[in-house]
Design an enzyme around this catalytic site. Sequence first.
Site, PDB file in Angstrom:
ATOM      1  N   SER A   1       0.768  -1.130  -0.200  1.00 28.34           N
ATOM      2  CA  SER A   1       0.058   0.021   0.094  1.00 28.34           C
ATOM      3  C   SER A   1       0.946   1.068   0.025  1.00 28.34           C
ATOM      4  O   SER A   1       2.149   0.963   0.540  1.00 28.34           O
ATOM      5  CB  SER A   1      -0.943  -0.035   1.480  1.00 28.34           C
ATOM      6  OG  SER A   1      -1.536   1.216   1.345  1.00 28.34           O
TER       7      SER A   1
ATOM      8  N   TYR B   1      -2.189  -1.567  10.114  1.00 21.59           N
ATOM      9  CA  TYR B   1      -2.192  -1.512   8.578  1.00 21.59           C
ATOM     10  C   TYR B   1      -0.883  -0.667   7.905  1.00 21.59           C
ATOM     11  O   TYR B   1      -0.102  -1.172   7.393  1.00 21.59           O
ATOM     12  CB  TYR B   1      -3.336  -0.669   8.058  1.00 21.59           C
ATOM     13  CG  TYR B   1      -3.564  -0.646   6.420  1.00 21.59           C
ATOM     14  CD1 TYR B   1      -4.240  -1.874   6.136  1.00 21.59           C
ATOM     15  CD2 TYR B   1      -3.244   0.290   5.602  1.00 21.59           C
ATOM     16  CE1 TYR B   1      -4.239  -1.963   4.483  1.00 21.59           C
ATOM     17  CE2 TYR B   1      -3.235   0.156   4.471  1.00 21.59           C
ATOM     18  CZ  TYR B   1      -3.868  -1.014   3.913  1.00 21.59           C
ATOM     19  OH  TYR B   1      -4.030  -1.090   2.551  1.00 21.59           O
TER      20      TYR B   1
ATOM     21  N   LYS C   1       1.948  -3.001   6.315  1.00 21.81           N
ATOM     22  CA  LYS C   1       2.384  -2.723   5.089  1.00 21.81           C
ATOM     23  C   LYS C   1       3.987  -2.287   4.941  1.00 21.81           C
ATOM     24  O   LYS C   1       4.333  -2.583   3.925  1.00 21.81           O
ATOM     25  CB  LYS C   1       1.344  -1.666   4.534  1.00 21.81           C
ATOM     26  CG  LYS C   1       0.059  -2.248   4.419  1.00 21.81           C
ATOM     27  CD  LYS C   1      -0.007  -3.480   3.494  1.00 21.81           C
ATOM     28  CE  LYS C   1      -1.740  -3.793   3.293  1.00 21.81           C
ATOM     29  NZ  LYS C   1      -1.799  -4.933   2.458  1.00 21.81           N
TER      30      LYS C   1
END
Length: 274
Positions: free
Chosen positions: A141, A154, A158
Amino acid sequence: MKVAERVAIVTGGGGGIGGALAAALARAGAKVVVADLDADAARTVADQINAETPGAAVGSGGDVSDSEVIRALIALAERHYGPVDMYFANAGITGAPGLDATEGDWDQAIDINLRAHIRAAQLLVPGWVQRGEGYFVSTASAAGLLTQLGGAAYAVTKHAAVGFAEWLNITYGDQGVRVSCLCPMGVNTKLLFAGAQSGDPTGDLATRAVTTAGEVLEPAAVADEVLAAVDDERFLILPHAAVLEMYRHKATDYDRWLRGMRRYQRALLNPEVS
């Protein structure tokens, strides 16, 4: 690497970027195993692909953070099509948003967003080295290059996914193993809006941060970017060109970038003040 006549596994393939990737691969002449935690969704995507290109896809359900599930997907691909040439580690979750996340929440995010990539590489890369070729595509991401407001698990996982993809590329790139890392910002998928729909203010912040930072792309457009990058054997895949400029700003003056991110967070949390 040209994808025609190749055998690919796409995880998180029951919709979103993964579903679009599976369809794009099949249109380009690949044979595809579509994997998803939701077995029905995976089979639906495979059926849609086969309606356009008969015999090009097979769907399967399972938790792709589990080594035995990955092993079964590889065996399924071999039975239907032959040895796996390409693996798209695309499955992912947003994870719990902040410091209230439990040990279990963190374990789940790390397992799905990172260890699933590691476990797949452990099963596939040695064979690719022996054959002299193979391709691993990691879906990370823009949060893995920058960060994710409101999304600690997250952002951290990532970043780790980008780091693992870099390591794979450096370690095995001279042995025929190609590695790319996909780092988009907003893409029109269920994952993007999960935070807003969770009822958690921190999760909602994560959604608003992404949707206001730039254009929200459709999964098919992202899939086209991925296939172009694979054709070029390019490591970093940035469907949003602005991410590269943001990344440069971060590297040039880290403290200034952090101050800017805090300002952006304040503006999202208190729009009437900004």
